[in-house]
Design a protein around this motif. Structure first.
Motif, PDB file in Angstrom:
ATOM      1  N   GLU A   9      14.863 -17.705   8.044  1.00 34.92           N
ATOM      2  CA  GLU A   9      13.544 -18.041   8.572  1.00 34.92           C
ATOM      3  C   GLU A   9      12.527 -17.060   8.012  1.00 34.92           C
ATOM      4  O   GLU A   9      12.826 -15.879   7.848  1.00 34.92           O
ATOM      5  CB  GLU A   9      13.536 -17.965  10.099  1.00 34.92           C
ATOM      6  N   ASN A  10      11.317 -17.537   7.730  1.00 37.55           N
ATOM      7  CA  ASN A  10      10.271 -16.663   7.221  1.00 37.55           C
ATOM      8  C   ASN A  10       9.772 -15.710   8.305  1.00 37.55           C
ATOM      9  O   ASN A  10       9.632 -16.085   9.465  1.00 37.55           O
ATOM     10  CB  ASN A  10       9.099 -17.487   6.688  1.00 37.55           C
ATOM     11  N   SER A  11       9.529 -14.476   7.911  1.00 41.62           N
ATOM     12  CA  SER A  11       8.984 -13.467   8.819  1.00 41.62           C
ATOM     13  C   SER A  11       8.365 -12.368   7.980  1.00 41.62           C
ATOM     14  O   SER A  11       8.413 -12.392   6.735  1.00 41.62           O
ATOM     15  CB  SER A  11      10.082 -12.893   9.724  1.00 41.62           C
ATOM     16  N   VAL A  12       7.836 -11.341   8.641  1.00 42.72           N
ATOM     17  CA  VAL A  12       7.257 -10.205   7.928  1.00 42.72           C
ATOM     18  C   VAL A  12       8.314  -9.469   7.120  1.00 42.72           C
ATOM     19  O   VAL A  12       7.985  -8.732   6.173  1.00 42.72           O
ATOM     20  CB  VAL A  12       6.558  -9.256   8.937  1.00 42.72           C
ATOM     21  N   ALA A  13       9.587  -9.684   7.422  1.00 39.81           N
ATOM     22  CA  ALA A  13      10.660  -9.056   6.631  1.00 39.81           C
ATOM     23  C   ALA A  13      10.569  -9.444   5.165  1.00 39.81           C
ATOM     24  O   ALA A  13      10.952  -8.662   4.284  1.00 39.81           O
ATOM     25  CB  ALA A  13      12.028  -9.443   7.198  1.00 39.81           C
ATOM     26  N   ASN A  14      10.051 -10.650   4.867  1.00 36.69           N
ATOM     27  CA  ASN A  14       9.873 -11.080   3.470  1.00 36.69           C
ATOM     28  C   ASN A  14       9.058 -10.053   2.684  1.00 36.69           C
ATOM     29  O   ASN A  14       9.365  -9.739   1.523  1.00 36.69           O
ATOM     30  CB  ASN A  14       9.146 -12.429   3.398  1.00 36.69           C
ATOM     31  N   THR A  15       8.003  -9.544   3.308  1.00 35.69           N
ATOM     32  CA  THR A  15       7.120  -8.587   2.638  1.00 35.69           C
ATOM     33  C   THR A  15       7.872  -7.302   2.319  1.00 35.69           C
ATOM     34  O   THR A  15       7.770  -6.769   1.204  1.00 35.69           O
ATOM     35  CB  THR A  15       5.906  -8.267   3.530  1.00 35.69           C
ATOM     36  N   PHE A  16       8.626  -6.788   3.288  1.00 38.54           N
ATOM     37  CA  PHE A  16       9.337  -5.528   3.082  1.00 38.54           C
ATOM     38  C   PHE A  16      10.388  -5.661   1.974  1.00 38.54           C
ATOM     39  O   PHE A  16      10.555  -4.761   1.145  1.00 38.54           O
ATOM     40  CB  PHE A  16      10.005  -5.076   4.379  1.00 38.54           C
ATOM     41  N   ILE A  17      11.089  -6.790   1.941  1.00 37.44           N
ATOM     42  CA  ILE A  17      12.109  -7.004   0.913  1.00 37.44           C
ATOM     43  C   ILE A  17      11.467  -7.146  -0.458  1.00 37.44           C
ATOM     44  O   ILE A  17      11.961  -6.592  -1.452  1.00 37.44           O
ATOM     45  CB  ILE A  17      12.963  -8.238   1.259  1.00 37.44           C
ATOM     46  N   SER A  18      10.353  -7.875  -0.536  1.00 36.16           N
ATOM     47  CA  SER A  18       9.690  -8.040  -1.833  1.00 36.16           C
ATOM     48  C   SER A  18       9.210  -6.698  -2.373  1.00 36.16           C
ATOM     49  O   SER A  18       9.264  -6.442  -3.587  1.00 36.16           O
ATOM     50  CB  SER A  18       8.519  -9.022  -1.714  1.00 36.16           C
ATOM     51  N   GLU A  19       8.735  -5.812  -1.483  1.00 34.11           N
ATOM     52  CA  GLU A  19       8.291  -4.489  -1.936  1.00 34.11           C
ATOM     53  C   GLU A  19       9.474  -3.625  -2.374  1.00 34.11           C
ATOM     54  O   GLU A  19       9.351  -2.831  -3.318  1.00 34.11           O
ATOM     55  CB  GLU A  19       7.509  -3.801  -0.820  1.00 34.11           C
ATOM     56  N   LEU A  20      10.616  -3.768  -1.715  1.00 35.10           N
ATOM     57  CA  LEU A  20      11.804  -3.027  -2.136  1.00 35.10           C
ATOM     58  C   LEU A  20      12.221  -3.419  -3.554  1.00 35.10           C
ATOM     59  O   LEU A  20      12.682  -2.577  -4.334  1.00 35.10           O
ATOM     60  CB  LEU A  20      12.972  -3.299  -1.181  1.00 35.10           C
ATOM     61  N   ARG A  21      12.058  -4.669  -3.902  1.00 33.71           N
ATOM     62  CA  ARG A  21      12.492  -5.166  -5.220  1.00 33.71           C
ATOM     63  C   ARG A  21      11.482  -4.830  -6.325  1.00 33.71           C
ATOM     64  O   ARG A  21      11.858  -4.729  -7.492  1.00 33.71           O
ATOM     65  CB  ARG A  21      12.675  -6.674  -5.170  1.00 33.71           C
TER      66      ARG A  21
END
Length: 221
Positions: A9-21
């Motif tokens: 499911e989409n959540s703010v976690a998407n942002t944190f993971i994209s920044e990690l990559r």
């Protein structure tokens, strides 16, 4: 094994993971560590929904209130060194948990073959795990051998009542190994799952070496 995939499911976690990559944002070690910590908080929150609760009544300035409170005896065990910010994220939410730390690293016995390695465990500091809820945390779930070897190293600490594995990024291959090596009722909490490993056993697309990105490059031995 029960698999809980955060990015189902989409959540703010998407942002944190994209920044990690992101190779540019990765240059900021403090931000990299903080993003892993924040994902630890999110994964810990989701994990908390599967714990055991009992009602507890407390006195407020104006009366009494009853709330469901966690009853599990928690032990958060992190794999050094990349596991430290993930550990902190979990501890931010499970502040009464006991703590365990263990080392696991890739040892390359053949200096001419970087693809050949074994996982070595050399340090362990842990309370008893007998009858407790073990939360075993490592940001990267690549081949799965680190989780398996650490689990075996913890056997002398007692038998936990239940086991939760926490990772940020994993590969399908590693998850398949965990299904074979961990008890059937184990829960895996993972932010995102990538399709494959390269010939050196690193997750693709992954994000690189999480330990180095958190704390700087290291000398191999």
């Amino acid at each position: 094994m029960h698999i809980h995939h955060l990015l189902d499911e989409n959540s703010v976690a998407n942002t944190f993971i994209s920044e990690l990559r992101n190779v540019e944002i990765q240059k900021d070690q403090m931000r990299f560590r903080r993003n892993i910590e924040r994902l630890g908080e999110i994964l810990g929150y989701e994990l908390s929904k599967k714990l055991s609760y009992e009602p507890q009544t407390m006195t407020t300035p104006l009366g009494e209130a009853t709330h469901q409170i966690i009853q599990n005896e928690l032990v958060v065990c992190s794999i050094l060194r990349a596991g430290l910010p993930l550990h902190q994220g979990l501890l931010n939410y499970f502040d009464k948990a006991e703590n365990s730390f263990i080392s696991a690293y890739r040892h390359h016995p053949n200096p001419y073959n970087d693809a050949e390695f074994e996982i070595k465990v050399e340090y362990l500091a842990s309370p008893s795990l007998e009858g407790k809820t073990l939360i075993l945390a490592d940001p990267m779930l690549a081949t799965g051998r680190s989780f398996v070897n650490v689990y075996k190293a913890l056997e002398n600490m007692g038998k936990p009542k239940e086991i939760h594995l926490v990772a940020v990024i994993g590969a399908e291959e590693g998850i398949e190994l965990l299904k074979k090596e961990f008890p059937e009722d184990t829960h895996l909490w993972i932010a995102t799952i990538d399709p494959s490993l390269n010939d050196r056993g690193y997750i693709v697309p992954g994000l690189g070496d999480a330990g180095d990105l958190c704390y700087g490059s290291k000398m191999q031995h």
